[in-house]
Scaffold this active site. Structure first.
Site, PDB file in Angstrom:
ATOM      1  N   SER A 155       2.920 -64.279  44.585  1.00  0.00           N
ATOM      2  CA  SER A 155       3.586 -65.420  45.215  1.00  0.00           C
ATOM      3  C   SER A 155       3.315 -66.664  44.392  1.00  0.00           C
ATOM      4  O   SER A 155       2.162 -67.090  44.246  1.00  0.00           O
ATOM      5  CB  SER A 155       3.046 -65.619  46.633  1.00  0.00           C
ATOM      6  OG  SER A 155       3.388 -66.913  47.075  1.00  0.00           O
ATOM      7  N   HIS A 186       7.523 -63.259  44.243  1.00  0.00           N
ATOM      8  CA  HIS A 186       7.697 -63.736  45.616  1.00  0.00           C
ATOM      9  C   HIS A 186       7.787 -65.261  45.621  1.00  0.00           C
ATOM     10  O   HIS A 186       6.921 -65.959  45.090  1.00  0.00           O
ATOM     11  CB  HIS A 186       6.493 -63.265  46.440  1.00  0.00           C
ATOM     12  CG  HIS A 186       6.603 -63.523  47.905  1.00  0.00           C
ATOM     13  ND1 HIS A 186       7.292 -62.698  48.768  1.00  0.00           N
ATOM     14  CD2 HIS A 186       6.086 -64.503  48.674  1.00  0.00           C
ATOM     15  CE1 HIS A 186       7.197 -63.156  50.000  1.00  0.00           C
ATOM     16  NE2 HIS A 186       6.474 -64.269  49.975  1.00  0.00           N
ATOM     17  N   ASP A 191       8.234 -68.545  48.051  1.00  0.00           N
ATOM     18  CA  ASP A 191       8.102 -69.025  49.428  1.00  0.00           C
ATOM     19  C   ASP A 191       8.846 -70.333  49.615  1.00  0.00           C
ATOM     20  O   ASP A 191       8.441 -71.378  49.103  1.00  0.00           O
ATOM     21  CB  ASP A 191       6.615 -69.232  49.756  1.00  0.00           C
ATOM     22  CG  ASP A 191       5.886 -67.913  49.900  1.00  0.00           C
ATOM     23  OD1 ASP A 191       6.328 -67.084  50.713  1.00  0.00           O
ATOM     24  OD2 ASP A 191       4.879 -67.704  49.205  1.00  0.00           O
ATOM     25  N   MET A 228       9.823 -73.217  52.052  1.00  0.00           N
ATOM     26  CA  MET A 228       9.358 -73.815  53.318  1.00  0.00           C
ATOM     27  C   MET A 228       9.991 -75.192  53.498  1.00  0.00           C
ATOM     28  O   MET A 228      10.161 -75.925  52.523  1.00  0.00           O
ATOM     29  CB  MET A 228       7.840 -73.975  53.307  1.00  0.00           C
ATOM     30  CG  MET A 228       7.071 -72.694  53.041  1.00  0.00           C
ATOM     31  SD  MET A 228       5.302 -72.955  53.272  1.00  0.00           S
ATOM     32  CE  MET A 228       4.657 -71.414  52.594  1.00  0.00           C
ATOM     33  N   HIS A 250      11.417 -65.606  50.288  1.00  0.00           N
ATOM     34  CA  HIS A 250      10.929 -65.568  51.674  1.00  0.00           C
ATOM     35  C   HIS A 250      11.237 -66.919  52.311  1.00  0.00           C
ATOM     36  O   HIS A 250      10.596 -67.921  51.993  1.00  0.00           O
ATOM     37  CB  HIS A 250       9.418 -65.280  51.624  1.00  0.00           C
ATOM     38  CG  HIS A 250       8.741 -65.277  52.951  1.00  0.00           C
ATOM     39  ND1 HIS A 250       7.363 -65.292  53.073  1.00  0.00           N
ATOM     40  CD2 HIS A 250       9.227 -65.234  54.219  1.00  0.00           C
ATOM     41  CE1 HIS A 250       7.041 -65.280  54.355  1.00  0.00           C
ATOM     42  NE2 HIS A 250       8.147 -65.246  55.068  1.00  0.00           N
ATOM     43  N   MET A 285      11.035 -69.492  54.978  1.00  0.00           N
ATOM     44  CA  MET A 285      10.319 -69.970  56.168  1.00  0.00           C
ATOM     45  C   MET A 285      10.933 -71.312  56.536  1.00  0.00           C
ATOM     46  O   MET A 285      10.329 -72.373  56.380  1.00  0.00           O
ATOM     47  CB  MET A 285       8.823 -70.091  55.861  1.00  0.00           C
ATOM     48  CG  MET A 285       8.132 -68.734  55.778  1.00  0.00           C
ATOM     49  SD  MET A 285       6.622 -68.792  54.814  1.00  0.00           S
ATOM     50  CE  MET A 285       7.325 -68.700  53.177  1.00  0.00           C
ATOM     51  N   MET A 338       3.992 -60.489  58.301  1.00  0.00           N
ATOM     52  CA  MET A 338       3.066 -61.574  57.956  1.00  0.00           C
ATOM     53  C   MET A 338       1.664 -61.205  58.439  1.00  0.00           C
ATOM     54  O   MET A 338       1.477 -60.874  59.607  1.00  0.00           O
ATOM     55  CB  MET A 338       3.483 -62.889  58.632  1.00  0.00           C
ATOM     56  CG  MET A 338       4.736 -63.559  58.112  1.00  0.00           C
ATOM     57  SD  MET A 338       4.717 -64.045  56.369  1.00  0.00           S
ATOM     58  CE  MET A 338       3.228 -65.014  56.229  1.00  0.00           C
ATOM     59  N   GLY A 393       2.903 -70.638  56.179  1.00  0.00           N
ATOM     60  CA  GLY A 393       2.806 -72.065  55.890  1.00  0.00           C
ATOM     61  C   GLY A 393       1.944 -72.391  54.689  1.00  0.00           C
ATOM     62  O   GLY A 393       2.229 -73.332  53.971  1.00  0.00           O
ATOM     63  N   PHE A 394       0.907 -71.588  54.484  1.00  0.00           N
ATOM     64  CA  PHE A 394      -0.042 -71.932  53.428  1.00  0.00           C
ATOM     65  C   PHE A 394      -0.575 -70.688  52.731  1.00  0.00           C
ATOM     66  O   PHE A 394      -0.695 -69.638  53.365  1.00  0.00           O
ATOM     67  CB  PHE A 394      -1.229 -72.714  54.010  1.00  0.00           C
ATOM     68  CG  PHE A 394      -0.788 -73.950  54.734  1.00  0.00           C
ATOM     69  CD1 PHE A 394      -0.542 -75.128  54.039  1.00  0.00           C
ATOM     70  CD2 PHE A 394      -0.571 -73.922  56.104  1.00  0.00           C
ATOM     71  CE1 PHE A 394      -0.094 -76.261  54.711  1.00  0.00           C
ATOM     72  CE2 PHE A 394      -0.133 -75.051  56.786  1.00  0.00           C
ATOM     73  CZ  PHE A 394       0.106 -76.232  56.075  1.00  0.00           C
ATOM     74  N   GLY A 452      -3.802 -68.859  50.654  1.00  0.00           N
ATOM     75  CA  GLY A 452      -5.262 -68.888  50.722  1.00  0.00           C
ATOM     76  C   GLY A 452      -5.872 -68.698  52.096  1.00  0.00           C
ATOM     77  O   GLY A 452      -7.055 -68.972  52.292  1.00  0.00           O
ATOM     78  N   ASP A 477       2.395 -59.703  53.722  1.00  0.00           N
ATOM     79  CA  ASP A 477       2.290 -61.020  53.085  1.00  0.00           C
ATOM     80  C   ASP A 477       1.211 -61.857  53.770  1.00  0.00           C
ATOM     81  O   ASP A 477       1.339 -62.205  54.945  1.00  0.00           O
ATOM     82  CB  ASP A 477       3.654 -61.715  53.190  1.00  0.00           C
ATOM     83  CG  ASP A 477       3.704 -63.079  52.504  1.00  0.00           C
ATOM     84  OD1 ASP A 477       2.703 -63.468  51.868  1.00  0.00           O
ATOM     85  OD2 ASP A 477       4.752 -63.740  52.601  1.00  0.00           O
ATOM     86  N   GLY A 509      -3.112 -63.149  52.644  1.00  0.00           N
ATOM     87  CA  GLY A 509      -4.517 -62.742  52.614  1.00  0.00           C
ATOM     88  C   GLY A 509      -4.789 -61.410  51.948  1.00  0.00           C
ATOM     89  O   GLY A 509      -5.842 -60.799  52.170  1.00  0.00           O
ATOM     90  N   GLY A 542      -0.827 -64.239  46.637  1.00  0.00           N
ATOM     91  CA  GLY A 542      -0.745 -65.572  46.050  1.00  0.00           C
ATOM     92  C   GLY A 542      -2.052 -65.960  45.408  1.00  0.00           C
ATOM     93  O   GLY A 542      -2.229 -65.867  44.186  1.00  0.00           O
TER      94      GLY A 542
HETATM   95  C1  DX5 Z   1       2.357 -67.872  53.395  1.00  0.00           C
HETATM   96  C2  DX5 Z   1       3.290 -67.318  52.360  1.00  0.00           C
HETATM   97  C3  DX5 Z   1       2.638 -66.367  51.449  1.00  0.00           C
HETATM   98  C4  DX5 Z   1       1.517 -66.953  50.629  1.00  0.00           C
HETATM   99  C5  DX5 Z   1       0.496 -65.905  50.477  1.00  0.00           C
HETATM  100  O1  DX5 Z   1       3.063 -68.602  54.342  1.00  0.00           O
HETATM  101  O2  DX5 Z   1       4.386 -66.652  52.960  1.00  0.00           O
HETATM  102  O3  DX5 Z   1       3.581 -65.704  50.619  1.00  0.00           O
HETATM  103  O4  DX5 Z   1       1.904 -67.386  49.360  1.00  0.00           O
HETATM  104  O5  DX5 Z   1      -0.615 -66.457  49.870  1.00  0.00           O
HETATM  105  P1  DX5 Z   1      -2.028 -65.724  49.896  1.00  0.00           P
HETATM  106  O6  DX5 Z   1      -1.861 -64.413  49.184  1.00  0.00           O
HETATM  107  O7  DX5 Z   1      -2.917 -66.683  49.197  1.00  0.00           O
HETATM  108  O8  DX5 Z   1      -2.402 -65.523  51.356  1.00  0.00           O
HETATM  109 ZN    ZN Z   2       5.640 -65.344  51.596  1.00  0.00          ZN
END
Ligand code: DX5
Ligand code: ZN
Length: 222
Positions: A7, A32, A34, A36, A65, A67, A136, A141-142, A144, A174, A176, A196
């Site tokens: 990502s 990937h 994201d 948002m 993706h 969001m 998910m 949203g974020f 890490g 997707d 963690g 990510g």
């Molecule tokens: C979160 C995103 C993910 C994110 C994953 O809202 O949809 O794609 O980038 O990041 P990590 O792998 O760090 O959880």
């Molecule tokens: Zn994503």
């Protein structure tokens, strides 16, 4: 087929082209992206301009993706920017069947995404028309955030639902994903692993992709 989907949310945007090339060398199967909007999720990231830029530096499929609230307004532009796959959240769309059909008509592979708090039954009726379900394993949203382990049972249930009906939908997970949990996600039935921070947060994203991919393939080789 097991694929690692780095990502770019966690990438160094000043070096985006080089970073995408690096994970491609490391064996990434998808990129990937994201998208948002600050409404559906409390963060604003990237849109068609970035998709179009990434399209120019790689031939890998672009896994977009969304969001965003009201994704129907943007899927055309996202497709024209070069998306290969487009996932929309079941929670964000009023007429999910119509939206997924429209994505396919635009020439992209449709996917439906599920927040951690949304039950699997929410996608039961569209499983036959999607190419993938994005589960998910964090609240979107974020990058890490920590993996929500209840996602594993959800993946198992979804796998059972897809297989028992003889459907072809893939499962993407997707949020963690790290070296320590990627095998279990694969054992439960996930095939596409989004990562990510465990890729771009590392010193060497190419090597991190390679290691994650080797780890994800372990359940298939023993
Ligand atoms: C979160 C995103 C993910 C994110 C994953 O809202 O949809 O794609 O980038 O990041 P990590 O792998 O760090 O959880
Ligand atoms: Zn994503």
């Amino acid at each position: 087929m097991i694929e690692i989907a780095p990502s770019i949310l966690s990438a160094d945007f000043a070096e985006l082209g080089a970073q995408v090339k690096a994970v491609e060398r490391g064996g990434a199967g998808l990129i990937h992206i994201d998208v948002m909007d600050g409404h559906f999720v409390p963060n604003i990231t990237m849109g068609p301009l970035v998709i179009e830029a990434v399209r120019r530096v790689t031939s890998l499929p672009l896994d977009c993706h969304l969001m965003i609230a009201d994704p129907d307004r943007y899927i055309g532009e996202i497709a024209r920017a070069g998306a290969t796959m487009i996932s929309v959240h079941s929670e964000a769309v009023r007429h999910i069947h119509r939206t997924l059909t429209a994505i396919r008509e635009l020439g992209c592979r449709p996917g439906v995404a599920l927040n951690p708090g949304t039950p699997v039954v929410a996608v039961e009726e569209v499983l036959s028309i999607v190419d993938y379900v994005l589960v998910m394993s964090v609240n979107p949203g974020f990058g890490g955030q920590s993996f929500i382990s209840a996602a594993l049972d959800k993946i198992s249930r979804l796998r059972g639902m897809i297989d028992s009906r003889g459907l072809k939908a893939h499962i993407e997970v997707d949020g963690g994903i790290v070296l320590q949990n990627v095998c279990e996600a694969v054992r439960r039935g996930a095939e596409w692993l989004v990562a990510g921070s465990s890729v771009f947060g590392k010193e060497d994203p190419e090597e991190a992709t390679r290691q994650l991919r080797l780890k994800a393939l372990e359940p298939l080789t023993v």
